[in-house]
Design a protein around this motif. Structure first.
Motif, PDB file in Angstrom:
ATOM      1  N   LEU A  13       0.835  -1.189   0.000  1.00  0.00           N
ATOM      2  CA  LEU A  13       0.000   0.000   0.000  1.00  0.00           C
ATOM      3  C   LEU A  13       0.872   1.241   0.000  1.00  0.00           C
ATOM      4  O   LEU A  13       1.865   1.313   0.722  1.00  0.00           O
ATOM      5  N   ALA A  14       0.485   2.202  -0.826  1.00  0.00           N
ATOM      6  CA  ALA A  14       1.177   3.485  -0.913  1.00  0.00           C
ATOM      7  C   ALA A  14       0.115   4.576  -0.902  1.00  0.00           C
ATOM      8  O   ALA A  14      -1.070   4.321  -1.149  1.00  0.00           O
ATOM      9  N   ALA A  15       0.527   5.786  -0.622  1.00  0.00           N
ATOM     10  CA  ALA A  15      -0.398   6.918  -0.604  1.00  0.00           C
ATOM     11  C   ALA A  15      -0.540   7.491  -2.007  1.00  0.00           C
ATOM     12  O   ALA A  15       0.407   7.541  -2.779  1.00  0.00           O
ATOM     13  N   CYS A  16      -1.743   7.939  -2.315  1.00  0.00           N
ATOM     14  CA  CYS A  16      -2.028   8.591  -3.586  1.00  0.00           C
ATOM     15  C   CYS A  16      -2.635   9.947  -3.261  1.00  0.00           C
ATOM     16  O   CYS A  16      -3.631  10.025  -2.542  1.00  0.00           O
ATOM     17  N   TYR A  17      -2.044  11.015  -3.772  1.00  0.00           N
ATOM     18  CA  TYR A  17      -2.473  12.362  -3.419  1.00  0.00           C
ATOM     19  C   TYR A  17      -3.308  13.022  -4.507  1.00  0.00           C
ATOM     20  O   TYR A  17      -3.237  14.217  -4.707  1.00  0.00           O
ATOM     21  N   GLU A  18      -4.128  12.245  -5.202  1.00  0.00           N
ATOM     22  CA  GLU A  18      -5.035  12.789  -6.210  1.00  0.00           C
ATOM     23  C   GLU A  18      -6.227  13.461  -5.520  1.00  0.00           C
ATOM     24  O   GLU A  18      -6.541  13.165  -4.369  1.00  0.00           O
TER      25      GLU A  18
END
Length: 64
Positions: A13-18
């Motif tokens: 899991l990674a962060a997505c800043y959309e």
């Protein structure tokens, strides 16, 4: 030592800043995964995201 969240299919899991979406990105690369300094924080995040995932993430140690 740091901790990351790993799915049963060996993706992280990674962060997505959309501007839209859940803010969670799935990646094959451990280097791109979000990492946490404490086991307690990693467990808290795993518990928080589990209802939005089709799989329950587990906490793993990473060295990057």
């Amino acid at each position: 030592m740091r901790y990351a969240l790993l799915l049963p299919d060996n993706r992280y899991l990674a962060a997505c800043y959309e501007a839209t979406g859940s803010g969670i990105l799935i990646t094959d690369k451990a280097e791109d995964a979000c990492t946490y300094v404490t086991l307690e924080k990693a467990l808290a995040v795993a518990q928080a995201v589990a209802p939005n995932m089709s799989q329950v993430p587990c906490v793993v140690e990473v060295n990057h």
